[in-house]
Design a protein around this motif. Sequence first.
Motif, PDB file in Angstrom:
ATOM      1  N   THR A   3       3.722  -6.894  23.611  1.00  0.00           N
ATOM      2  CA  THR A   3       2.473  -6.491  24.232  1.00  0.00           C
ATOM      3  C   THR A   3       1.899  -7.676  24.983  1.00  0.00           C
ATOM      4  N   LEU A  85      -3.912  -4.510  28.733  1.00  0.00           N
ATOM      5  CA  LEU A  85      -2.976  -4.540  27.608  1.00  0.00           C
ATOM      6  C   LEU A  85      -1.814  -3.640  27.991  1.00  0.00           C
ATOM      7  N   SER A  86      -0.606  -4.170  27.952  1.00  0.00           N
ATOM      8  CA  SER A  86       0.549  -3.344  28.315  1.00  0.00           C
ATOM      9  C   SER A  86       1.738  -3.699  27.439  1.00  0.00           C
ATOM     10  N   GLY A  87       2.580  -2.702  27.203  1.00  0.00           N
ATOM     11  CA  GLY A  87       3.766  -2.908  26.393  1.00  0.00           C
ATOM     12  C   GLY A  87       4.413  -1.584  26.044  1.00  0.00           C
ATOM     13  N   LEU A  93      -0.533  -0.116  20.676  1.00  0.00           N
ATOM     14  CA  LEU A  93      -1.418   0.011  21.832  1.00  0.00           C
ATOM     15  C   LEU A  93      -2.433   1.135  21.667  1.00  0.00           C
TER      16      LEU A  93
END
Length: 142
Positions: A3, A85-87, A93
């Motif tokens: 993340t 926030l990315s993943g 998440l």
Amino acid sequence: MTTRLNPYLNFRDRTREAMEFYHSVFGGELTMSTFAEMHASEDPAEQDKIMHSQLITDNGLTLMAADTPNSMDYTPGTNNFAVSLSGEDEGELRGYWDKLSDGGDVAMPLDKAPWGDFFGMCTDRFGIPWLVNIAGEQQTSA
């Protein structure tokens, strides 16, 4: 993929110029997609605007940016940034999303996006804007 937490900047018609500048400063790999490429606007005046850009440097820095649509307010210093926030870890998440959006304002619910990921936008109870992107199923070629 882990993340990532990174700044997300917004511009009014200057994202391409700004991100090319940051690329010249930090190096790395720069990708950009227009509103037309992402089928994100019916407005002919927005087709060449940058809907999403991302700079990832060799030493792990990540910077993202986009052009603000004509229909949205743009006030530098007030609404021209967010934290992204990315993943791929959906549980992690979604947990962050639930906590960040609790007591805040949801501008776009966390839902399937046109590019195949799950995406949402909210402002937390302290006035900080957040973008959450959960990577969708990765396509494999046969």
